[in-house]
Motif scaffolding. Sequence first.
Motif, PDB file in Angstrom:
ATOM      1  N   ALA A 112       0.805  -1.224   0.000  1.00 50.30           N
ATOM      2  CA  ALA A 112       0.000   0.000   0.000  1.00 50.30           C
ATOM      3  C   ALA A 112       0.833   1.268   0.000  1.00 50.30           C
ATOM      4  O   ALA A 112       0.439   2.273  -0.592  1.00 50.30           O
ATOM      5  CB  ALA A 112      -0.931   0.007   1.211  1.00 50.30           C
ATOM      6  N   ASP A 113       1.979   1.245   0.672  1.00 46.07           N
ATOM      7  CA  ASP A 113       2.751   2.478   0.838  1.00 46.07           C
ATOM      8  C   ASP A 113       4.248   2.188   0.915  1.00 46.07           C
ATOM      9  O   ASP A 113       4.835   2.161   1.995  1.00 46.07           O
ATOM     10  CB  ASP A 113       2.285   3.226   2.095  1.00 46.07           C
ATOM     11  N   PRO A 114       4.882   1.977  -0.239  1.00 49.95           N
ATOM     12  CA  PRO A 114       6.315   1.667  -0.251  1.00 49.95           C
ATOM     13  C   PRO A 114       7.184   2.742   0.409  1.00 49.95           C
ATOM     14  O   PRO A 114       8.200   2.415   1.014  1.00 49.95           O
ATOM     15  CB  PRO A 114       6.648   1.524  -1.736  1.00 49.95           C
ATOM     16  N   GLN A 115       6.800   4.011   0.312  1.00 50.53           N
ATOM     17  CA  GLN A 115       7.625   5.073   0.899  1.00 50.53           C
ATOM     18  C   GLN A 115       7.640   4.970   2.419  1.00 50.53           C
ATOM     19  O   GLN A 115       8.693   5.098   3.041  1.00 50.53           O
ATOM     20  CB  GLN A 115       7.126   6.459   0.470  1.00 50.53           C
ATOM     21  N   ILE A 116       6.501   4.721   3.035  1.00 49.81           N
ATOM     22  CA  ILE A 116       6.478   4.583   4.493  1.00 49.81           C
ATOM     23  C   ILE A 116       7.206   3.311   4.910  1.00 49.81           C
ATOM     24  O   ILE A 116       7.874   3.279   5.948  1.00 49.81           O
ATOM     25  CB  ILE A 116       5.047   4.670   5.051  1.00 49.81           C
TER      26      ILE A 116
END
Length: 119
Positions: free
Chosen positions: A61-65
């Motif tokens: 869902a959120d690779p950056q986080i």
Amino acid sequence: MAGEPQADCLFCKIIAKEIPATVVRETETTLAFRDINPQAPTHVLVIPKVHYADAATLAAADPQITADLLREAGEVAAGDEVDGTGYRIVFNTGSGAGQTVFHAHAHVLGGRGLNWPPG
């Protein structure tokens, strides 16, 4: 809804400061705090401030986080001065693997021998 705080989640309550924790680092996207039942001299949990049930769901869902979480795990290890001797980052995914809080989190363990397999 995924990513939103969950009223019944222990870690969401820690993020909201409703439950105390010994915080060692905090960023805009993560919170790192000492485990209440440490398995090594350094045992810190690094959690995203968004709620996802496990590491795989967070990563999709959120690779950056997810990247923020891993970077902070390294910063925790450096702060506890175990980065030079070695440390382990563990993600338990699912109850069969020992996950007991279903909010993605990394365990940062160090300060003692960490032979594989763990036991």
